[in-house]
Scaffold this active site. Structure first.
Site, PDB file in Angstrom:
ATOM      1  CE  LYS A 100      -3.564   2.136   2.715  1.00  0.00           C
ATOM      2  NZ  LYS A 100      -4.430   1.941   3.583  1.00  0.00           N
ATOM      3  CE  LYS A 183      26.048  12.061  17.349  1.00  0.00           C
ATOM      4  NZ  LYS A 183      24.875  11.609  16.348  1.00  0.00           N
ATOM      5  CG  ASP A 212      23.750  14.761  14.140  1.00  0.00           C
ATOM      6  OD1 ASP A 212      22.585  15.673  13.991  1.00  0.00           O
ATOM      7  OD2 ASP A 212      24.825  13.560  13.960  1.00  0.00           O
ATOM      8  CG  ASN A 214      21.785  12.557  17.110  1.00  0.00           C
ATOM      9  OD1 ASN A 214      22.424  13.283  16.900  1.00  0.00           O
ATOM     10  ND2 ASN A 214      21.857  11.849  16.175  1.00  0.00           N
ATOM     11  CD  GLU A 238      24.140  15.182  10.537  1.00  0.00           C
ATOM     12  OE1 GLU A 238      24.945  15.855  10.020  1.00  0.00           O
ATOM     13  OE2 GLU A 238      23.305  14.179  10.814  1.00  0.00           O
ATOM     14  CG  HIS A 321      23.018   8.124   7.856  1.00  0.00           C
ATOM     15  ND1 HIS A 321      22.430   6.954   8.372  1.00  0.00           N
ATOM     16  CD2 HIS A 321      22.966   8.521   9.482  1.00  0.00           C
ATOM     17  CE1 HIS A 321      22.590   6.865   9.811  1.00  0.00           C
ATOM     18  NE2 HIS A 321      23.219   8.223   9.491  1.00  0.00           N
TER      19      HIS A 321
HETATM   20 MG    MG Z   1      22.894  12.483  12.461  1.00  0.00          MG
END
Ligand code: MG
Length: 388
Positions: A100, A183, A212, A214, A238, A321
């Site tokens: 679907k 991060k 990043d 997240n 990011e 990624h």
């Molecule tokens: Mg990332």
């Protein structure tokens, strides 16, 4: 020729890391083997893939729906026009029968992982490295020698302060990288800003550093980080917010003039189209980070690229990624901006050939047939065991 068997196994990642949102203690990955009846050097050609980084193993969907559909199909309907090799487009269409529309994530990772394993077999049967097969089909035959590769890290670990972060970046630059991503969002904003300043002391200019988040931030935090980070002119910021919250992303983009990176958590061409139409992203600077094996695979990715091209996006804006050998071939084959690398972080699934070396920020493309997992000893041991 035909596919005679397809197998999957779930392998635990065994990582103790955490980002702004979650830890990897339960993370697993699906490894897939597509066994063909083509024989090379006395052995059947087997295509391999795994479902990249950060999404759990998805063997149930594979075993219940996608493997049986492929194995039940008339083998000739899955071949290219020469009849001598598989046609991944046809295998993809076969897997998608009786599916679907919408609800992509429920199957895009299972389908994409199998599709990439089929490409590994296709390239091995053609006796060419996958990036060369892709360059011939999707990039006017422009075969690249090497691709830009940045390194991800800067994770939160107990007892690791700004000095620990600086040591980490120093070591990565010493390994040959010229750009690093760290991060943010796992600490209070003032501490994260101090981490960014410490990182810049080692990395140099903002263009050598990305952050990043997240997708961890709600609106107040996303806007606060945008304001705090803007002066540093980083390579990119990011996933400032949920990747499907196009309205908030557009708001961040309006207030943050340097580059934004996002897309690793979007799994369809349609969602990437929504991103560029409604997420406020800017083709002249922002970065799109689709994970190809998690998004229906390579043939579908070529359609995403065609769509992006229509909206004025160049291939150099794509940094897929997944710091792994599959992504390396995809970046080289399609001529994209670059790939990421996570040395030593995701167990046997991290990185490239065991002898791969980054020089001046670039990684040489492998020239063994297929994806070349055979040059990653620990990972290949699992794959070979699966096919045996
Ligand atoms: Mg990332």
């Amino acid at each position: 020729m035909r596919i005679i068997d397809i197998r999957e196994t779930a392998v635990p990642l065994k990582s103790s890391l955490r980002n702004a949102v979650f830890d990897f203690s339960e993370m697993t990955t699906s490894v897939v083997a597509v066994v063909t009846d083509v024989v090379r050097e006395g052995k059947p050609v087997v295509g391999y893939a795994f479902n990249s980084t950060g999404r759990y193993a998805c063997g149930a969907q594979m075993r219940d729906r996608f493997f049986p559909r492929i194995l039940k199909a008339d083998p000739d309907t899955l071949l290219d026009e020469t009849g001598g090799n598989l046609d991944p487009e046809k295998v993809l269409a076969c897997m998608m029968s009786r599916e679907k529309p919408g609800g992509h994530t429920e199957r895009s990772i299972a389908v994409g992982t199998i599709e990439v394993a089929v490409w590994d077999a296709v390239a091995k049967i053609a006796d060419k490295p996958l990036h060369r097969v892709l360059a011939e089909r999707y990039n006017g035959g422009r075969v690249q020698e090497r691709v830009f590769c940045y390194v991800g890290g800067g994770w939160y670990e107990p007892g690791k302060g700004a000095e620990g972060l600086k040591d980490e970046i120093r070591a990565k630059l010493g390994d040959g990288y010229t750009m690093m991503k760290i991060k943010v969002g796992g600490a209070p904003i003032a501490e994260d800003v101090r981490r960014v300043e410490a990182a810049l002391e080692v990395a140099g200019a903002g263009e050598h550093l990305a952050v990043d988040a997240n997708a961890a931030f709600d609106r107040p935090r996303a806007l606060a980080y945008a304001k705090a980070l803007e002066p540093y002119r980083l390579r990119w910021f990011e996933e400032p917010c949920d990747p499907l919250d196009y309205a908030l992303l557009a708001e961040v983009a309006q207030r943050y003039s340097p580059a934004i990176g996002t897309g690793e958590n979007l799994f369809s061409t349609q969602d990437v189209r929504n991103l560029v139409l409604f997420g406020g992203l800017r083709a002249d600077r922002d970065v799109i980070q689709t994970d190809v094996p998690q998004s229906y695979g390579i043939a579908q990715f070529s359609r995403t690229l065609a769509m992006l091209d229509q909206h004025g996006w160049e291939r150099k804006s794509l940094f897929p990624h997944g710091g792994n050998q599959m992504t390396l071939h995809i970046v080289g084959g399609f001529g994209l901006g670059g790939c990421e690398s996570y040395p030593g972080v995701f167990g046997i699934f991290a990185g490239f050939a065991d002898d791969a070396k980054v020089e001046d920020g670039y990684l040489r493309l492998p020239d063994r047939p297929g994806i070349g997992f055979e040059a990653q000893n620990a990972l290949y041991a699992v794959m070979r065991g699966l096919a045996a």
